[in-house]
Design an enzyme around this catalytic site. Sequence first.
Site, PDB file in Angstrom:
ATOM      1  N   PRO A 182       0.821  -1.216   0.000  1.00 35.62           N
ATOM      2  CA  PRO A 182       0.000   0.000   0.000  1.00 35.62           C
ATOM      3  C   PRO A 182       0.855   1.266   0.000  1.00 35.62           C
ATOM      4  O   PRO A 182       0.365   2.346  -0.314  1.00 35.62           O
ATOM      5  CB  PRO A 182      -0.840  -0.123   1.280  1.00 35.62           C
ATOM      6  CG  PRO A 182      -0.181  -1.168   2.101  1.00 35.62           C
ATOM      7  CD  PRO A 182       0.601  -2.042   1.182  1.00 35.62           C
ATOM      8  N   ARG A 230      -3.823  -9.395 -20.292  1.00 40.46           N
ATOM      9  CA  ARG A 230      -4.791  -9.114 -21.362  1.00 40.46           C
ATOM     10  C   ARG A 230      -4.211  -8.212 -22.440  1.00 40.46           C
ATOM     11  O   ARG A 230      -4.819  -8.072 -23.511  1.00 40.46           O
ATOM     12  CB  ARG A 230      -6.104  -8.561 -20.795  1.00 40.46           C
ATOM     13  CG  ARG A 230      -5.987  -7.230 -20.128  1.00 40.46           C
ATOM     14  CD  ARG A 230      -7.292  -6.840 -19.451  1.00 40.46           C
ATOM     15  NE  ARG A 230      -8.349  -6.454 -20.382  1.00 40.46           N
ATOM     16  CZ  ARG A 230      -8.376  -5.317 -21.073  1.00 40.46           C
ATOM     17  NH1 ARG A 230      -7.389  -4.439 -20.949  1.00 40.46           N
ATOM     18  NH2 ARG A 230      -9.371  -5.046 -21.888  1.00 40.46           N
ATOM     19  N   GLU A 272       3.554  -6.339   8.355  1.00 43.56           N
ATOM     20  CA  GLU A 272       3.852  -4.915   8.133  1.00 43.56           C
ATOM     21  C   GLU A 272       4.805  -4.703   6.963  1.00 43.56           C
ATOM     22  O   GLU A 272       5.331  -3.611   6.774  1.00 43.56           O
ATOM     23  CB  GLU A 272       4.421  -4.278   9.405  1.00 43.56           C
ATOM     24  CG  GLU A 272       3.470  -4.319  10.591  1.00 43.56           C
ATOM     25  CD  GLU A 272       2.112  -3.702  10.271  1.00 43.56           C
ATOM     26  OE1 GLU A 272       2.064  -2.535   9.851  1.00 43.56           O
ATOM     27  OE2 GLU A 272       1.088  -4.405  10.446  1.00 43.56           O
ATOM     28  N   ASP A 314     -10.621   0.287 -24.324  1.00 43.41           N
ATOM     29  CA  ASP A 314     -10.799   0.325 -22.878  1.00 43.41           C
ATOM     30  C   ASP A 314     -11.001   1.708 -22.319  1.00 43.41           C
ATOM     31  O   ASP A 314     -10.502   2.674 -22.866  1.00 43.41           O
ATOM     32  CB  ASP A 314      -9.508  -0.125 -22.177  1.00 43.41           C
ATOM     33  CG  ASP A 314      -9.282  -1.560 -22.325  1.00 43.41           C
ATOM     34  OD1 ASP A 314     -10.253  -2.275 -22.526  1.00 43.41           O
ATOM     35  OD2 ASP A 314      -8.106  -1.959 -22.230  1.00 43.41           O
TER      36      ASP A 314
HETATM   37 CL1  6GU Z   1      -0.286  -3.765  -3.430  1.00 39.32          CL
HETATM   38  N1  6GU Z   1      -0.808  -4.452  -0.935  1.00 39.32           N
HETATM   39  C1  6GU Z   1      -1.501  -4.333   0.210  1.00 39.32           C
HETATM   40  N2  6GU Z   1      -1.208  -5.122   1.223  1.00 39.32           N
HETATM   41  N3  6GU Z   1      -2.470  -3.453   0.375  1.00 39.32           N
HETATM   42  C2  6GU Z   1      -2.752  -2.682  -0.675  1.00 39.32           C
HETATM   43  C3  6GU Z   1      -2.087  -2.758  -1.878  1.00 39.32           C
HETATM   44  C4  6GU Z   1      -1.100  -3.669  -1.991  1.00 39.32           C
HETATM   45  N4  6GU Z   1      -2.591  -1.838  -2.728  1.00 39.32           N
HETATM   46  C5  6GU Z   1      -3.542  -1.227  -2.050  1.00 39.32           C
HETATM   47  N5  6GU Z   1      -3.642  -1.723  -0.813  1.00 39.32           N
END
Ligand code: 6GU
Length: 245
Positions: free
Chosen positions: A91, A160, A118, A175
């Site tokens: 994230p 794709r 983490e 798209d």
């Molecule tokens: Cl790539 N990993 C995690 N754990 N949470 C996320 C993410 C990735 N992308 C958005 N939230």
Amino acid sequence: MRIDVVTIFPGYLAPLREALLGRAIDAGLISVAVHDLRTWTHDVHQAVDDAPYGGGPGMVMRPQVWGEALDAVVGDVPSGEAPPRLIVPTPAGRPFTQAMAHEYAAESRLVFACGRYEGIDQRVIDDAATWMPVDEVSIGDYVLVGGEVAVLAIVEAVARLLPGVLGNPASAEQDSFSDGLLEGPAYTRPETWRGRAVPDVLRSGNHGAIARWRRDRALERTAARRPDLLAALPPTALDRADRAL
Ligand code: 6GU
């Protein structure tokens, strides 16, 4: 294209073998290998994580295990050949976009390192970056438990785009995002359903009018749902009729 995924939950990646991706694998367009990170542990508990330096909640994935895993999965890169690209879903990464899907689709090998807890000890990423391109990538502004679902999303977006994977390559060209706009609504038979008629113009046979109508709906939808995309369009992306809307 060859894809390797390292994870502590190999079963999470089973959907890669379904549907469109499964057919691409069967057709030899993509090969996928999923590796259990615990293969590279040496203790009886097969521990992959430890407490964070500096304190705080959660656990961090240990560097020794990841280092051995990546050495083994990447293998010896023949001299003259480019190393694979390492993608670390997190994230805290750069937001994944359609432009990145196109970049990844041009690679011959992708290796995904799925973190849990983490995250992975940063030295694993910093070390890998000395011998291969490394991207820390996020799939959106929300938090998942691990990178596995992000890998499914990224691999599907990339696969794709590979020649031969989609039955009709025109679908990838039309798209959402290919022209910087969201796609508008789509309709099929019957002509009227629950009292709702298909827009007349789509049955008119007037291809110019249909193209204009679709463009207008795409502009309206993008303005309503993703004003940030409209604002980011280069000035040349909008014609006079677009501006009149
Ligand atoms: Cl790539 N990993 C995690 N754990 N949470 C996320 C993410 C990735 N992308 C958005 N939230």
